[in-house]
Design a protein around this motif. Structure first.
Motif, short mmCIF file in Angstrom:
data_model
loop_
_atom_site.label_atom_id
_atom_site.label_comp_id
_atom_site.label_asym_id
_atom_site.label_seq_id
_atom_site.Cartn_x
_atom_site.Cartn_y
_atom_site.Cartn_z
N ALA A 6 -13.63 32.24 -30.75
CA ALA A 6 -14.02 31.62 -29.48
C ALA A 6 -12.90 31.77 -28.47
O ALA A 6 -11.83 31.18 -28.63
CB ALA A 6 -14.34 30.14 -29.71
N GLY A 7 -13.13 32.61 -27.46
CA GLY A 7 -12.11 32.83 -26.42
C GLY A 7 -11.66 34.27 -26.41
O GLY A 7 -11.01 34.73 -27.35
N ALA A 8 -12.01 35.01 -25.35
CA ALA A 8 -11.64 36.42 -25.25
C ALA A 8 -10.41 36.59 -24.37
O ALA A 8 -10.30 37.55 -23.60
CB ALA A 8 -12.81 37.23 -24.70
N LEU A 28 -17.16 37.79 -31.16
CA LEU A 28 -16.26 37.25 -30.15
C LEU A 28 -17.09 36.56 -29.07
O LEU A 28 -17.98 37.17 -28.47
CB LEU A 28 -15.43 38.39 -29.53
CG LEU A 28 -14.38 38.01 -28.50
CD1 LEU A 28 -13.30 37.11 -29.10
CD2 LEU A 28 -13.72 39.27 -27.93
N MET A 29 -16.79 35.28 -28.83
CA MET A 29 -17.54 34.46 -27.86
C MET A 29 -16.72 34.16 -26.62
O MET A 29 -15.54 33.81 -26.74
CB MET A 29 -17.90 33.09 -28.47
CG MET A 29 -18.98 33.07 -29.47
SD MET A 29 -19.34 31.32 -29.89
CE MET A 29 -20.41 30.82 -28.54
N ASP A 30 -17.34 34.24 -25.46
CA ASP A 30 -16.68 33.82 -24.23
C ASP A 30 -17.75 33.72 -23.15
O ASP A 30 -18.73 34.47 -23.18
CB ASP A 30 -15.60 34.81 -23.82
CG ASP A 30 -14.56 34.19 -22.88
OD1 ASP A 30 -13.42 34.00 -23.32
OD2 ASP A 30 -14.91 33.88 -21.72
N GLU A 31 -17.55 32.81 -22.19
CA GLU A 31 -18.53 32.73 -21.10
C GLU A 31 -18.28 33.75 -20.01
O GLU A 31 -19.11 33.94 -19.13
CB GLU A 31 -18.61 31.32 -20.49
CG GLU A 31 -17.31 30.72 -20.02
CD GLU A 31 -16.71 29.76 -21.03
OE1 GLU A 31 -16.89 28.55 -20.91
OE2 GLU A 31 -16.05 30.26 -21.96
N ASN A 32 -17.12 34.44 -20.09
CA ASN A 32 -16.79 35.46 -19.09
C ASN A 32 -17.26 36.84 -19.59
O ASN A 32 -16.65 37.44 -20.47
CB ASN A 32 -15.27 35.47 -18.85
CG ASN A 32 -14.86 36.42 -17.73
OD1 ASN A 32 -15.47 37.46 -17.54
ND2 ASN A 32 -13.83 36.04 -17.01
N GLU A 33 -18.36 37.32 -18.99
CA GLU A 33 -18.97 38.56 -19.46
C GLU A 33 -18.06 39.77 -19.23
O GLU A 33 -18.04 40.72 -20.02
CB GLU A 33 -20.30 38.77 -18.72
CG GLU A 33 -21.17 39.79 -19.38
CD GLU A 33 -22.58 39.83 -18.80
OE1 GLU A 33 -23.34 40.71 -19.21
OE2 GLU A 33 -22.91 38.99 -17.93
N GLU A 34 -17.26 39.71 -18.16
CA GLU A 34 -16.38 40.83 -17.82
C GLU A 34 -15.34 41.07 -18.92
O GLU A 34 -15.06 42.21 -19.31
CB GLU A 34 -15.67 40.53 -16.49
CG GLU A 34 -15.00 41.74 -15.87
CD GLU A 34 -14.27 41.37 -14.58
OE1 GLU A 34 -13.31 42.08 -14.28
OE2 GLU A 34 -14.64 40.38 -13.92
N LYS A 35 -14.77 39.96 -19.45
CA LYS A 35 -13.78 40.08 -20.53
C LYS A 35 -14.40 40.73 -21.76
O LYS A 35 -13.78 41.56 -22.43
CB LYS A 35 -13.24 38.70 -20.91
CG LYS A 35 -12.25 38.11 -19.93
CD LYS A 35 -11.78 36.77 -20.46
CE LYS A 35 -10.77 36.11 -19.51
NZ LYS A 35 -10.40 34.77 -20.00
N PHE A 43 -14.69 48.62 -30.04
CA PHE A 43 -14.34 48.08 -31.36
C PHE A 43 -15.59 47.69 -32.14
O PHE A 43 -16.64 47.43 -31.56
CB PHE A 43 -13.40 46.87 -31.19
CG PHE A 43 -12.07 47.24 -30.60
CD1 PHE A 43 -11.06 47.74 -31.39
CD2 PHE A 43 -11.86 47.12 -29.23
CE1 PHE A 43 -9.84 48.11 -30.84
CE2 PHE A 43 -10.65 47.49 -28.67
CZ PHE A 43 -9.64 47.99 -29.47
N ASP A 44 -15.41 47.64 -33.45
CA ASP A 44 -16.53 47.33 -34.34
C ASP A 44 -16.70 45.81 -34.41
O ASP A 44 -16.30 45.16 -35.38
CB ASP A 44 -16.23 47.92 -35.73
CG ASP A 44 -17.39 47.69 -36.70
OD1 ASP A 44 -18.49 47.38 -36.23
OD2 ASP A 44 -17.16 47.81 -37.92
N LEU A 45 -17.28 45.26 -33.35
CA LEU A 45 -17.51 43.81 -33.31
C LEU A 45 -18.70 43.50 -32.41
O LEU A 45 -19.14 44.35 -31.63
CB LEU A 45 -16.26 43.06 -32.84
CG LEU A 45 -15.59 43.48 -31.53
CD1 LEU A 45 -16.23 42.82 -30.33
CD2 LEU A 45 -14.11 43.11 -31.56
N MET A 46 -19.19 42.27 -32.52
CA MET A 46 -20.31 41.83 -31.68
C MET A 46 -19.78 40.82 -30.68
O MET A 46 -18.86 40.06 -30.99
CB MET A 46 -21.35 41.18 -32.59
CG MET A 46 -22.73 41.12 -32.00
SD MET A 46 -23.85 40.46 -33.26
CE MET A 46 -24.19 38.87 -32.54
N THR A 47 -20.32 40.83 -29.47
CA THR A 47 -19.89 39.83 -28.48
C THR A 47 -21.06 38.93 -28.12
O THR A 47 -22.22 39.38 -28.09
CB THR A 47 -19.34 40.50 -27.21
OG1 THR A 47 -20.33 41.38 -26.67
CG2 THR A 47 -18.09 41.30 -27.51
#
Length: 446
Positions: A6-8, A28-35, A43-47
């Motif tokens: 939680a937090g990019a 990876l969670m964040d309310e800022n879509e740009e980040k 990278f091999d991950l989901m946002t």
């Protein structure tokens, strides 16, 4: 392993990159879509573009099936809230980044665990401890203790005065040698050395040894003429600076130079009376000389600007300061800082990531240290009965390339290992791993 971060921000993205190479299920969670958009494709991950303190957002991220939930947003209160919600929604283990030292007191551990916050991490405090370890001995780049100091890891740079240059390692004293060279950093390459390797000028050499042999290593490294640190000058009155003043030994005199007068006033309230607070620009050489830079053995640059810190340390070196430490938060600058020979580099992101990384290992690991320059980690494993590492001598163990055993602690006593050493249950074993090899080494200790 399913891990939700939680937090990019800086720590979150660094951790996500680190773990995505491990073939873990990373969200990876964040309310800022740009980040998030900068990371998703590389990278091999989901946002997940949602607030980590939103119940619906956490549910969408699949928190119910998470093995580990990590709150590393800038605001401590949001990290705590997110961890509490995550636990109640089904996450097995949570970690919150904090900036309040009081929360770390042992008496509060059960209270936070009951609330659903299982582990706490305070990067500024961890960074301050590393700084103090680095300045205790002016000739050492990195210092790390295992089991209360029964075994130590020392990283030091080889100068012209070193006695061990250009000698094959197998000729350095044979079986009775009182140290083990676990790695050599040469330029941008980190080498796990073998018997026919040699140490060259400007290498950073990592030794494991016991405390009584530290003077011997100092001698063979040619560092006996380095002055011991008594006077420390800190540039920048950050939270790390405040914590550093609390950890320095009694015999050291500390000065903090801070440009902001309001911050100076605040510092006088939070640091010990013996710490001198000076209002001024730490880039002003005349001011530094006036304040005794020439009589200072250690200069620590802790402003929020990596370039300023690197340049300030370079200037201090030119003025004859033996030991310099720079906080370099821009990871891209770290190799440049090393090539400029500025001494010890501190990076909060890497320090925090090392400690969080430790929590996701299955084996019993009490210590993981990221060696900032060497793209390597050192881990302290506690050996379980029946684990693979106890089945044979080390030389017959088939350890992966890039993994070496630096030593072990048995019944509180540090022991250096050879290929014939047989590791026993309950030993604490210090393992040096290149790159992302800890997961491979871990299998030998499960």
């Amino acid at each position: 392993m399913k891990i939700i971060i939680a937090g990019a921000g800086a720590v979150g993205t660094h951790l996500a990159k680190l773990l995505s190479g491990e073939k873990q299920d990373i969200i990876l969670m964040d309310e800022n879509e740009e980040k998030l958009s900068k990371l998703d494709s590389n990278f091999d991950l989901m946002t997940v573009n949602a607030s980590p303190t939103s119940i619906s957002g956490l549910k969408n991220a699949g928190v119910a099936g998470a093995d580990l939930f990590i709150g590393v947003m800038p605001e401590e209160s949001r990290n705590m809230t997110a961890c509490m919600l995550a636990t109640n929604l089904g996450a097995k283990k949570t970690v919150a980044r904090i900036d309040n030292y009081e929360y770390l007191l042992p008496k509060h551990k059960e209270f936070f665990s009951h609330l659903g916050v299982h582990s706490l991490i305070y990067p500024e405090m961890l960074a301050a401890k590393e700084i103090v370890d680095a300045i205790k001995m002016s000739w050492i780049r990195q210092w790390w203790e295992f089991c209360g100091g029964a075994l130590v890891l020392i990283g030091t740079k080889m100068r012209e005065t070193a006695e061990i240059l250009n000698v094959p390692l197998h000729e350095l004293g044979g079986r009775n040698i009182p140290f083990h060279i676990v790695a050599i950093k040469r330029g941008n390459e980190t080498i796990i050395p073998r018997g026919d390797d040699t140490i060259k000028l400007h290498d950073i050499v990592y030794f494991t040894t016991t405390k009584k042999y530290i003077p011997y290593i100092r001698k063979i490294a040619g560092k006996e003429n380095y002055a011991d640190v008594r006077n420390v000058m800190i540039m920048g009155g950050s939270r790390i600076a405040v914590r550093t003043t609390q950890y320095v030994p009694e015999y050291m005199q500390v000065k903090i130079i801070e440009n902001d007068i309001n911050r100076c006033n605040r510092l006088t309230e939070v640091v010990d009376d013996k710490v001198m607070i000076i209002n001024g620009d730490g880039r002003d050489m005349d001011l530094l000389l006036e304040e005794g830079l020439r009589n200072t053995e250690a200069f620590v640059a802790l402003t929020d600007n990596s370039e300023t810190n690197i340049l300030a340390c370079l200037a201090a070196k030119r003025m004859g300061v033996t030991k310099t430490v720079a906080e370099v938060e821009n990871i891209d600058y770290i190799s440049m800082a090393e090539s400029l020979d500025i001494g010890t580099v501190i990076n909060k992101k890497m320090i925090a990531a090392s400690h969080i990384y430790q929590m996701m290992l299955d084996a019993d690991v009490s210590n993981v240290k990221c060696l900032t320059f060497a793209n390597a980690d050192v881990a302290e494993f506690t050996v379980k009965a029946g684990s693979r590492i106890t089945k044979d001598a080390i030389k017959d163990m088939g350890l992966p390339k890039g993994v070496t055993i630096g030593g072990l602690i048995r019944n509180g006593e540090g022991i250096l290992v050879t290929g014939n050493t047989i590791i026993q249950p309950e030993d604490h074993v210090v393992v040096f791993c290149l790159g992302m090899m800890i997961k491979k080494a871990e299998k030998f200790f499960n």
